[in-house]
Design a protein around this motif. Structure first.
Motif, PDB file in Angstrom:
ATOM      1  N   ALA A 279       0.832  -1.208   0.000  1.00 20.91           N
ATOM      2  CA  ALA A 279       0.000   0.000   0.000  1.00 20.91           C
ATOM      3  C   ALA A 279       0.866   1.256   0.000  1.00 20.91           C
ATOM      4  CB  ALA A 279      -0.927  -0.014   1.216  1.00 20.91           C
ATOM      5  N   SER A 280       1.967   1.220   0.733  1.00 22.27           N
ATOM      6  CA  SER A 280       2.874   2.377   0.760  1.00 22.27           C
ATOM      7  C   SER A 280       3.506   2.605  -0.607  1.00 22.27           C
ATOM      8  CB  SER A 280       3.971   2.158   1.813  1.00 22.27           C
ATOM      9  OG  SER A 280       3.430   2.121   3.119  1.00 22.27           O
ATOM     10  N   PHE A 281       3.923   1.531  -1.267  1.00 16.87           N
ATOM     11  CA  PHE A 281       4.503   1.670  -2.604  1.00 16.87           C
ATOM     12  C   PHE A 281       3.499   2.292  -3.567  1.00 16.87           C
ATOM     13  CE2 PHE A 281       8.107  -1.128  -1.589  1.00 16.87           C
ATOM     14  CZ  PHE A 281       9.090  -0.557  -2.379  1.00 16.87           C
ATOM     15  N   ARG A 282       2.247   1.885  -3.481  1.00 16.70           N
ATOM     16  CA  ARG A 282       1.230   2.437  -4.386  1.00 16.70           C
ATOM     17  C   ARG A 282       1.022   3.927  -4.129  1.00 16.70           C
ATOM     18  NH1 ARG A 282      -1.355  -2.720  -2.976  1.00 16.70           N
ATOM     19  NH2 ARG A 282      -1.065  -4.150  -4.753  1.00 16.70           N
ATOM     20  N   GLU A 283       1.086   4.330  -2.861  1.00  9.04           N
ATOM     21  CA  GLU A 283       0.921   5.754  -2.544  1.00  9.04           C
ATOM     22  C   GLU A 283       2.084   6.578  -3.070  1.00  9.04           C
ATOM     23  OE1 GLU A 283       0.519   5.783   1.656  1.00  9.04           O
ATOM     24  OE2 GLU A 283      -1.613   5.278   1.642  1.00  9.04           O
ATOM     25  N   TYR A 284       3.312   6.092  -2.850  1.00 11.74           N
ATOM     26  CA  TYR A 284       4.488   6.844  -3.264  1.00 11.74           C
ATOM     27  C   TYR A 284       4.684   6.854  -4.781  1.00 11.74           C
ATOM     28  CZ  TYR A 284       5.687   6.371   1.701  1.00 11.74           C
ATOM     29  OH  TYR A 284       5.660   6.388   3.082  1.00 11.74           O
ATOM     30  N   SER A 285       4.103   5.878  -5.472  1.00 10.02           N
ATOM     31  CA  SER A 285       4.284   5.790  -6.935  1.00 10.02           C
ATOM     32  C   SER A 285       3.040   6.233  -7.702  1.00 10.02           C
ATOM     33  CB  SER A 285       4.650   4.359  -7.336  1.00 10.02           C
ATOM     34  OG  SER A 285       3.580   3.465  -7.055  1.00 10.02           O
ATOM     35  N   ARG A 286       2.195   7.012  -7.051  1.00  6.63           N
ATOM     36  CA  ARG A 286       0.924   7.396  -7.686  1.00  6.63           C
ATOM     37  C   ARG A 286       1.125   8.208  -8.960  1.00  6.63           C
ATOM     38  NH1 ARG A 286      -1.963  11.542  -3.543  1.00  6.63           N
ATOM     39  NH2 ARG A 286      -3.423  11.624  -5.305  1.00  6.63           N
ATOM     40  N   PHE A 287       2.275   8.866  -9.119  1.00  2.00           N
ATOM     41  CA  PHE A 287       2.534   9.650 -10.330  1.00  2.00           C
ATOM     42  C   PHE A 287       3.585   8.967 -11.219  1.00  2.00           C
ATOM     43  CE2 PHE A 287       1.263  12.810  -7.064  1.00  2.00           C
ATOM     44  CZ  PHE A 287       0.059  13.191  -7.645  1.00  2.00           C
ATOM     45  N   VAL A 288       3.799   7.679 -10.970  1.00  2.00           N
ATOM     46  CA  VAL A 288       4.737   6.887 -11.775  1.00  2.00           C
ATOM     47  C   VAL A 288       3.989   5.654 -12.276  1.00  2.00           C
ATOM     48  CG1 VAL A 288       6.973   5.726 -11.814  1.00  2.00           C
ATOM     49  CG2 VAL A 288       6.597   7.637 -10.249  1.00  2.00           C
ATOM     50  N   ARG A 289       4.198   5.271 -13.513  1.00  2.00           N
ATOM     51  CA  ARG A 289       3.491   4.113 -14.062  1.00  2.00           C
ATOM     52  C   ARG A 289       4.264   2.833 -13.727  1.00  2.00           C
ATOM     53  NH1 ARG A 289       1.227   5.091 -20.031  1.00  2.00           N
ATOM     54  NH2 ARG A 289       0.129   3.194 -19.380  1.00  2.00           N
ATOM     55  N   LEU A 290       3.966   2.296 -12.564  1.00  2.00           N
ATOM     56  CA  LEU A 290       4.605   1.066 -12.105  1.00  2.00           C
ATOM     57  C   LEU A 290       3.535   0.138 -11.536  1.00  2.00           C
ATOM     58  CD1 LEU A 290       7.684   2.535 -10.189  1.00  2.00           C
ATOM     59  CD2 LEU A 290       7.762   1.305 -12.361  1.00  2.00           C
ATOM     60  N   SER A 291       3.747  -1.157 -11.687  1.00  2.00           N
ATOM     61  CA  SER A 291       2.804  -2.134 -11.132  1.00  2.00           C
ATOM     62  C   SER A 291       3.345  -2.694  -9.828  1.00  2.00           C
ATOM     63  CB  SER A 291       2.575  -3.270 -12.136  1.00  2.00           C
ATOM     64  OG  SER A 291       3.807  -3.850 -12.536  1.00  2.00           O
ATOM     65  N   VAL A 292       2.447  -2.871  -8.861  1.00  2.00           N
ATOM     66  CA  VAL A 292       2.794  -3.392  -7.535  1.00  2.00           C
ATOM     67  C   VAL A 292       1.846  -4.539  -7.220  1.00  2.00           C
ATOM     68  CG1 VAL A 292       3.072  -2.868  -5.089  1.00  2.00           C
ATOM     69  CG2 VAL A 292       3.501  -1.078  -6.803  1.00  2.00           C
ATOM     70  N   GLU A 293       2.389  -5.690  -6.838  1.00  2.00           N
ATOM     71  CA  GLU A 293       1.559  -6.834  -6.458  1.00  2.00           C
ATOM     72  C   GLU A 293       2.044  -7.411  -5.129  1.00  2.00           C
ATOM     73  OE1 GLU A 293      -1.185  -7.798  -7.590  1.00  2.00           O
ATOM     74  OE2 GLU A 293      -1.280  -6.853  -9.561  1.00  2.00           O
ATOM     75  N   THR A 294       1.121  -8.049  -4.427  1.00  2.00           N
ATOM     76  CA  THR A 294       1.431  -8.692  -3.154  1.00  2.00           C
ATOM     77  C   THR A 294       1.042 -10.158  -3.230  1.00  2.00           C
ATOM     78  OG1 THR A 294       0.685  -6.636  -2.129  1.00  2.00           O
ATOM     79  CG2 THR A 294       1.189  -8.477  -0.658  1.00  2.00           C
ATOM     80  N   VAL A 295       1.895 -11.041  -2.727  1.00  2.00           N
ATOM     81  CA  VAL A 295       1.554 -12.471  -2.670  1.00  2.00           C
ATOM     82  C   VAL A 295       1.877 -12.996  -1.270  1.00  2.00           C
ATOM     83  CG1 VAL A 295       1.841 -12.896  -5.137  1.00  2.00           C
ATOM     84  CG2 VAL A 295       3.809 -13.159  -3.640  1.00  2.00           C
ATOM     85  N   PHE A 296       0.904 -13.699  -0.701  1.00  2.00           N
ATOM     86  CA  PHE A 296       1.096 -14.333   0.603  1.00  2.00           C
ATOM     87  C   PHE A 296       0.085 -15.460   0.734  1.00  2.00           C
ATOM     88  CE2 PHE A 296      -1.160 -10.198   1.265  1.00  2.00           C
ATOM     89  CZ  PHE A 296      -2.447 -10.694   1.437  1.00  2.00           C
ATOM     90  N   GLY A 297       0.286 -16.298   1.731  1.00  2.00           N
ATOM     91  CA  GLY A 297      -0.592 -17.434   1.935  1.00  2.00           C
ATOM     92  C   GLY A 297      -1.940 -17.026   2.495  1.00  2.00           C
ATOM     93  N   GLY A 298      -2.854 -18.002   2.574  1.00  2.00           N
ATOM     94  CA  GLY A 298      -4.171 -17.739   3.113  1.00  2.00           C
ATOM     95  C   GLY A 298      -5.200 -17.326   2.086  1.00  2.00           C
ATOM     96  N   VAL A 299      -4.777 -17.135   0.838  1.00  2.00           N
ATOM     97  CA  VAL A 299      -5.691 -16.810  -0.262  1.00  2.00           C
ATOM     98  C   VAL A 299      -5.382 -17.740  -1.422  1.00  2.00           C
ATOM     99  CG1 VAL A 299      -5.924 -14.399   0.437  1.00  2.00           C
ATOM    100  CG2 VAL A 299      -4.104 -15.047  -1.130  1.00  2.00           C
ATOM    101  N   PRO A 300      -6.350 -17.935  -2.348  1.00  2.00           N
ATOM    102  CA  PRO A 300      -6.126 -18.869  -3.461  1.00  2.00           C
ATOM    103  C   PRO A 300      -4.885 -18.504  -4.283  1.00  2.00           C
ATOM    104  CG  PRO A 300      -8.444 -18.270  -3.314  1.00  2.00           C
ATOM    105  CD  PRO A 300      -7.721 -17.377  -2.364  1.00  2.00           C
TER     106      PRO A 300
END
Length: 435
Positions: A93-114
């Protein structure tokens, strides 16, 4: 450095910081960002709540702005490893806030979800991937992601990684990363095992520290109450009945212990929820959001789950059970007294835990202030309701926005224990700071 503009960050990043109202870097940011911008590996000693996410996110984003490249198919340009799901989500979430004016993709992966959904998200590649070690290796084994294109690698909360038994996973990930990369390594404490792990990942690093290793927050008043093991729950319930406690975290050593504490508190009409590894990800997310929104004021957590809790306004931390690893105490009480505020940490210690207490006091070089039991404790504890009296809907109470007013809407009358004969339940009088 007195402002972010002096650090030499790219204009889109400064614009995002301005939009968030950030102007002055924290000490860890002021120390870490310049050498990282210069291309140096970094070893940072910093507790959560010091702004360390921005310390590695901002210079990384600056690199991407100045060195644009196509997103690697089924790969990533930056990998951030986090010990827990909550912390991973918070970092992303912090990366998405700081990169709001930059065209970059951010993804998160962790257990507990499909895992299938995560495989689909990674198929086209991603610029920044935030992951927990176990799920990342699952995805690597399924050939859903490769690490061959990683330019920047961050290992966050290294001491917690070792506590959770991720050492073998980290060594395997290290072998899959390119040798030529930029690495940042963060830990709240730096015992020998963590230093050795840092030597494995880092090359000629710059070392920065915002507090000496194993020290505790200076603005936290720390107390200890010696109490029988079977009386802890009554003491906690009576103490939390104080409406002046704004928002509190309660720590237990086990998942089942956390659930037992919640049952007793709900029976007494105290809105709360538990967050631990046996809870599903939606349950953990809902409980944390209710705590953050002020719909519940008490969150009961294990050490593992609590690593991702970054909630402002936590006035109190209760160690219902002391951690058996002294360094964990530092992490626990660091959940309060953030952003210049003060806080209170109270530990309930039974006879079997006195050895843990001595270890904590040796590590932190602080002797916790003794706090006696309330004078009328025995009488008051007998009047407490039993868990079987809890209403059937109590577990869902925190979902009701009317269950408790938001913290900002309640009168600010902070509960602070003193050393008088009234004990932990007392809230009048001055607090004596720990020696």
């Amino acid at each position: 450095m007195t402002s972010f503009s002096q650090l030499g960050l790219a204009e889109p990043i400064l614009k995002a910081l301005t939009a968030k109202g950030y102007d002055t870097p924290t000490p860890i940011q002021a120390q870490a960002i310049p050498p990282v911008l210069a291309g140096r590996d970094l070893c940072g000693i910093a507790q959560t709540g010091t702004g360390k996410t921005a310390a590695f996110a901002l210079p990384a984003l600056d690199h991407f702005v100045r060195h644009p490249k196509p997103t690697p198919i089924q790969g990533c340009r930056m990998l951030v490893l986090s010990p827990t799901r909550e912390l991973a989500a918070q970092i992303a979430a912090s990366f998405r806030e700081y990169s709001r004016f930059v065209r970059l993709s951010v993804e998160t992966v962790f257990g507990g979800v499909p895992i299938g959904r995560q495989i689909n998200k990674l198929r086209a590649g991603v610029d920044i991937l935030v992951a927990t070690p176990g799920r990342l290796l699952d995805l690597i084994d399924q050939r859903a992601v490769t690490l061959r294109d990683v330019e920047i690698f961050v290992l966050d909360e290294a001491d917690q990684m070792l506590d959770l038994g991720f050492i073998h996973a980290l060594k395997r990930i290290d072998k899959l990363l390119p040798r030529q990369r930029h690495t940042m390594f963060f830990s709240a404490t730096m015992p020998k095992a963590i230093a050795e792990l840092g030597d494995r990942f880092l090359t000629d690093p710059v070392k920065v520290s915002v507090t000496p290793a194993a020290t505790t927050a200076e603005r936290v008043d720390q107390f200890v109450t010696f109490v029988g093991k079977t009386e802890k729950q009554a003491l906690l319930t009576l103490t939390l009945a104080e409406t002046e406690i704004d928002r509190a975290l309660v720590f237990t050593r086990t998942k089942h212990g956390a659930d037992r504490v919640v049952k007793h508190l709900l029976a007494a009409g105290i809105g709360c929820a538990a967050i631990h590894g046996n809870k599903s990800q939606p349950q953990r997310t809902a409980a944390l959001q209710a705590f953050r929104d002020g719909r519940i004021r008490i969150l009961v957590a294990t050490d593992i789950a609590a690593r991702g809790i970054d909630v402002s306004g936590v006035s109190h931390v209760f160690n219902f059970e002391l951690p058996n690893v002294a360094e964990q105490y530092v992490h626990r009480i660091g959940r309060t007294a953030r952003a210049g505020a003060t806080g209170v940490a109270i530990s309930f210690v039974d006879e079997e835990e006195r050895g843990y207490l001595r270890g904590i006091e040796r590590l932190t070089r602080i002797r916790l202030e003794p706090m006696p039991l309330p004078e009328d404790f025995n009488r008051r504890k007998e009047a407490l309701p039993k868990p079987t009296q809890a209403p059937a809907t109590a577990q869902r109470r925190f979902k009701d926005s009317r269950a408790a007013p938001a913290a900002a809407d309640r009168p600010k009358r902070p509960f602070r224990p003193n050393r008088s004969r009234h004990g932990v339940g007392a809230h009048k009088g001055a607090v004596t700071r720990t020696r």
